[in-house]
Design an enzyme around this catalytic site. Structure first.
Site: not given
Length: 295
Positions: A199, A246
């Site tokens: 991610s 993230h």
């Protein structure tokens, strides 16, 4: 770009091709933005380029026989613009299959700061010298929904970005973003937290894609809407998502993406890879700082 039929006032006001001034055109080179007629258009991964821009370094004079079209970031246009994206997806899938066959492999590859003594296992993490976890965690997934969502995002974002930047520059953005996400997770998350997944790198592709679309004057609303949805999931505590990875990946993707598409042609490689090197220096700094805190 809307074009009017010949004979209308708009058509008469169109600029002339920079090489053939008597030929009006509504098409511009995606790199230098000079008007070009159909004879001068060189198809590129994103729009069309003029003959001068397909040469290394631009300029005037006859094109060398081996000159090849370049991407907006100066990369070489290739026959398969999604090759590295396919390779990255293949590596992630291979590691996922290996983890399904041997569940303990997920712990061995995950990002772990520093476990306390037994009975916790393993007893070592990044702070104990296992810096490889900053990289291996980028390719490790345990749940089918996790790898499925990440690989769909990688295909949707990675393919067009690889075509626009070129392979080497695309790979640089991917790995720098992934490492930045890992480093921020290592710095801010609990040292006993197990973090894994692609991610961080994928959020870096989000950031670089937004910068590229802004550079090309494309509509940013779709990518912003998708990013906002992902950020909502990221900060929802019920999903147990590493927001640090993230955000670290996203910020690194924006910075490296900006360096890739806005670097001046005369110092393109220096600015592009210099930007990546500066972000990596920050990654090293965060890693060393956290290691000093835990040891």
């Amino acid at each position: 770009m809307n074009q009017e039929a010949g004979g209308s006032p708009q058509a008469q006001s169109l600029p002339g091709c920079y090489r053939h001034p008597d030929r009006e055109t509504g098409i511009r080179c995606t790199r230098c933005e000079r008007p070009i007629c159909p004879e001068c258009m060189v198809s590129a991964s994103v729009g069309f380029q003029c003959p001068d821009c397909v040469r290394d370094g631009g300029g005037s004079g006859p094109a060398p026989a081996a000159a090849r079209p370049r991407t907006i970031a100066g990369g070489t246009v290739t026959a398969d613009p999604r090759l590295l994206t396919k390779v990255l997806i293949g590596i992630n899938l291979a590691v996922f299959i290996a983890i399904q066959a041997n569940a303990s492999l997920a712990t061995d590859l995950s990002l772990i700061g520093a476990y306390p003594p037994a009975p916790f296992q393993p007893t070592e993490g990044v702070a104990d010298g296992q810096y490889y976890r900053l990289v291996t965690s980028m390719f490790a997934h345990q749940e089918i929904w996790h790898i499925g969502f990440n690989m769909l995002s990688l295909w949707w974002l990675g393919g067009p970005l690889e075509a626009a930047l070129g392979r080497a520059r695309y790979l640089a953005v991917y790995f720098v973003s992934g490492l930045a996400g890992s480093a921020l997770a290592y710095l801010l998350a609990s040292p006993v937290t197990q973090t894994l997944g692609a991610s961080g790198a994928i959020f870096g592709l989000f950031g670089a894609t937004a910068v590229l679309m802004r550079r090309l004057n494309y509509d940013l609303r779709p990518i912003i809407a998708l990013l906002v949805i992902n950020l909502i999931f990221t900060f929802n505590p019920s999903f147990n998502i590493s927001w640090q990875a993230h955000i670290g990946g996203l910020v690194a993707g924006v910075i490296t993406g900006y360096g890739m598409v806005h670097a001046p042609r005369e110092r393109r490689a220096l600015v592009q890879y210099g930007t990546c090197a500066l972000v990596l220096l920050v990654v090293v700094g965060m890693t060393l700082l956290r290691t000093a805190q835990l040891t």
